[in-house]
Write a protein that holds these residues in place. Sequence first.
Motif, PDB file in Angstrom:
ATOM      1  N   THR A 107      -3.545   1.604  -5.487  1.00 21.43           N
ATOM      2  CA  THR A 107      -4.538   2.663  -5.397  1.00 21.43           C
ATOM      3  C   THR A 107      -5.386   2.662  -6.655  1.00 21.43           C
ATOM      4  O   THR A 107      -4.859   2.668  -7.766  1.00 21.43           O
ATOM      5  CB  THR A 107      -3.844   4.029  -5.235  1.00 21.43           C
ATOM      6  OG1 THR A 107      -2.999   3.972  -4.083  1.00 21.43           O
ATOM      7  CG2 THR A 107      -4.856   5.142  -5.059  1.00 21.43           C
ATOM      8  N   PHE A 108      -6.695   2.629  -6.477  1.00 21.53           N
ATOM      9  CA  PHE A 108      -7.594   2.683  -7.626  1.00 21.53           C
ATOM     10  C   PHE A 108      -7.427   4.023  -8.336  1.00 21.53           C
ATOM     11  O   PHE A 108      -7.244   5.051  -7.679  1.00 21.53           O
ATOM     12  CB  PHE A 108      -9.061   2.546  -7.201  1.00 21.53           C
ATOM     13  CG  PHE A 108      -9.476   1.163  -6.818  1.00 21.53           C
ATOM     14  CD1 PHE A 108      -9.341   0.108  -7.698  1.00 21.53           C
ATOM     15  CD2 PHE A 108     -10.036   0.915  -5.581  1.00 21.53           C
ATOM     16  CE1 PHE A 108      -9.739  -1.168  -7.361  1.00 21.53           C
ATOM     17  CE2 PHE A 108     -10.434  -0.355  -5.223  1.00 21.53           C
ATOM     18  CZ  PHE A 108     -10.286  -1.403  -6.121  1.00 21.53           C
ATOM     19  N   PRO A 109      -7.484   4.054  -9.660  1.00 20.66           N
ATOM     20  CA  PRO A 109      -7.426   5.335 -10.370  1.00 20.66           C
ATOM     21  C   PRO A 109      -8.554   6.263  -9.905  1.00 20.66           C
ATOM     22  O   PRO A 109      -9.698   5.842  -9.782  1.00 20.66           O
ATOM     23  CB  PRO A 109      -7.618   4.940 -11.834  1.00 20.66           C
ATOM     24  CG  PRO A 109      -7.182   3.515 -11.909  1.00 20.66           C
ATOM     25  CD  PRO A 109      -7.550   2.918 -10.577  1.00 20.66           C
ATOM     26  N   GLY A 110      -8.205   7.471  -9.603  1.00 15.32           N
ATOM     27  CA  GLY A 110      -9.178   8.446  -9.124  1.00 15.32           C
ATOM     28  C   GLY A 110      -9.360   8.431  -7.621  1.00 15.32           C
ATOM     29  O   GLY A 110     -10.111   9.220  -7.079  1.00 15.32           O
ATOM     30  N   SER A 111      -8.681   7.538  -6.947  1.00 12.05           N
ATOM     31  CA  SER A 111      -8.781   7.439  -5.491  1.00 12.05           C
ATOM     32  C   SER A 111      -7.498   7.964  -4.867  1.00 12.05           C
ATOM     33  O   SER A 111      -6.438   7.948  -5.489  1.00 12.05           O
ATOM     34  CB  SER A 111      -9.010   5.982  -5.081  1.00 12.05           C
ATOM     35  OG  SER A 111      -9.040   5.875  -3.681  1.00 12.05           O
ATOM     36  N   GLU A 112      -7.602   8.426  -3.644  1.00 14.52           N
ATOM     37  CA  GLU A 112      -6.422   8.943  -2.965  1.00 14.52           C
ATOM     38  C   GLU A 112      -5.801   7.920  -2.026  1.00 14.52           C
ATOM     39  O   GLU A 112      -4.614   7.985  -1.734  1.00 14.52           O
ATOM     40  CB  GLU A 112      -6.784  10.203  -2.176  1.00 14.52           C
ATOM     41  CG  GLU A 112      -7.202  11.356  -3.060  1.00 14.52           C
ATOM     42  CD  GLU A 112      -7.557  12.594  -2.264  1.00 14.52           C
ATOM     43  OE1 GLU A 112      -7.260  12.635  -1.055  1.00 14.52           O
ATOM     44  OE2 GLU A 112      -8.129  13.515  -2.850  1.00 14.52           O
ATOM     45  N   LYS A 113      -6.618   6.972  -1.551  1.00 19.05           N
ATOM     46  CA  LYS A 113      -6.133   5.998  -0.582  1.00 19.05           C
ATOM     47  C   LYS A 113      -5.978   4.632  -1.236  1.00 19.05           C
ATOM     48  O   LYS A 113      -6.776   4.248  -2.078  1.00 19.05           O
ATOM     49  CB  LYS A 113      -7.115   5.903   0.592  1.00 19.05           C
ATOM     50  CG  LYS A 113      -7.178   7.189   1.404  1.00 19.05           C
ATOM     51  CD  LYS A 113      -8.325   7.278   2.383  1.00 19.05           C
ATOM     52  CE  LYS A 113      -8.559   6.077   3.225  1.00 19.05           C
ATOM     53  NZ  LYS A 113      -9.591   6.267   4.247  1.00 19.05           N
ATOM     54  N   PRO A 114      -4.941   3.884  -0.851  1.00 22.87           N
ATOM     55  CA  PRO A 114      -4.767   2.539  -1.401  1.00 22.87           C
ATOM     56  C   PRO A 114      -5.847   1.589  -0.883  1.00 22.87           C
ATOM     57  O   PRO A 114      -6.432   1.802   0.166  1.00 22.87           O
ATOM     58  CB  PRO A 114      -3.381   2.125  -0.921  1.00 22.87           C
ATOM     59  CG  PRO A 114      -3.054   3.027   0.207  1.00 22.87           C
ATOM     60  CD  PRO A 114      -3.859   4.270   0.043  1.00 22.87           C
ATOM     61  N   ASN A 115      -6.086   0.545  -1.651  1.00 31.33           N
ATOM     62  CA  ASN A 115      -7.105  -0.442  -1.319  1.00 31.33           C
ATOM     63  C   ASN A 115      -6.428  -1.696  -0.774  1.00 31.33           C
ATOM     64  O   ASN A 115      -5.525  -2.243  -1.408  1.00 31.33           O
ATOM     65  CB  ASN A 115      -7.920  -0.768  -2.577  1.00 31.33           C
ATOM     66  CG  ASN A 115      -9.038  -1.715  -2.308  1.00 31.33           C
ATOM     67  OD1 ASN A 115      -8.816  -2.906  -2.142  1.00 31.33           O
ATOM     68  ND2 ASN A 115     -10.249  -1.190  -2.254  1.00 31.33           N
ATOM     69  N   MET A 174       0.832  -1.201   0.000  1.00 29.13           N
ATOM     70  CA  MET A 174       0.000   0.000   0.000  1.00 29.13           C
ATOM     71  C   MET A 174       0.869   1.255   0.000  1.00 29.13           C
ATOM     72  O   MET A 174       0.512   2.275  -0.596  1.00 29.13           O
ATOM     73  CB  MET A 174      -0.948  -0.022   1.203  1.00 29.13           C
ATOM     74  CG  MET A 174      -2.011  -1.102   1.079  1.00 29.13           C
ATOM     75  SD  MET A 174      -2.983  -1.380   2.566  1.00 29.13           S
ATOM     76  CE  MET A 174      -3.777   0.179   2.787  1.00 29.13           C
ATOM     77  N   ASP A 175       2.033   1.185   0.637  1.00 30.08           N
ATOM     78  CA  ASP A 175       2.939   2.334   0.678  1.00 30.08           C
ATOM     79  C   ASP A 175       3.592   2.611  -0.673  1.00 30.08           C
ATOM     80  O   ASP A 175       4.035   3.740  -0.925  1.00 30.08           O
ATOM     81  CB  ASP A 175       4.021   2.118   1.735  1.00 30.08           C
ATOM     82  CG  ASP A 175       3.459   2.168   3.157  1.00 30.08           C
ATOM     83  OD1 ASP A 175       2.357   2.718   3.343  1.00 30.08           O
ATOM     84  OD2 ASP A 175       4.131   1.643   4.069  1.00 30.08           O
ATOM     85  N   THR A 176       3.670   1.613  -1.550  1.00 35.49           N
ATOM     86  CA  THR A 176       4.269   1.838  -2.875  1.00 35.49           C
ATOM     87  C   THR A 176       3.402   2.730  -3.740  1.00 35.49           C
ATOM     88  O   THR A 176       3.897   3.359  -4.663  1.00 35.49           O
ATOM     89  CB  THR A 176       4.498   0.507  -3.619  1.00 35.49           C
ATOM     90  OG1 THR A 176       3.240  -0.093  -3.898  1.00 35.49           O
ATOM     91  CG2 THR A 176       5.397  -0.422  -2.863  1.00 35.49           C
ATOM     92  N   GLY A 177       2.091   2.746  -3.486  1.00 32.80           N
ATOM     93  CA  GLY A 177       1.167   3.525  -4.298  1.00 32.80           C
ATOM     94  C   GLY A 177       0.600   2.747  -5.472  1.00 32.80           C
ATOM     95  O   GLY A 177      -0.244   3.241  -6.208  1.00 32.80           O
TER      96      GLY A 177
END
Length: 117
Positions: A93-101, A87-90
């Motif tokens: 993260t869904f496109p258009g989202s700010e937070k990782p899933n 999650m820290d790698t980025g």
Amino acid sequence: MTFPEWTKPGAYGAVGGAIVASVLGFTWGGWTTAGNAQDMAQALATEQVTMAMVPVCLNASAADPERAAKLATLKDTSSFNRRKAMMDTGWATFPGSEKPNRDLAVACIEGLELDGS
């Protein structure tokens, strides 16, 4: 008004049969309530969206200029903490989202085959 003598046993049989049919239908027959069906549909939809996004995560990892360093970090991280590291790698993260899933992070780790499996 008088009822025939067979009415009482017939009514008991109908009620008992309805109860037995309901119990068998919900336990073995595959019947479900509307709320349970909606929960199952939501879970399936979430799972399918996550699986559809795994190629996006893998493409993001392939396009990342810091891929080698991040993969090394992921490999060195214990399996217990690997999801957070992903999650820290980025990449998760869904496109258009700010937070990782979280679910996407787990699926992307499996897609990267970090353990050589």
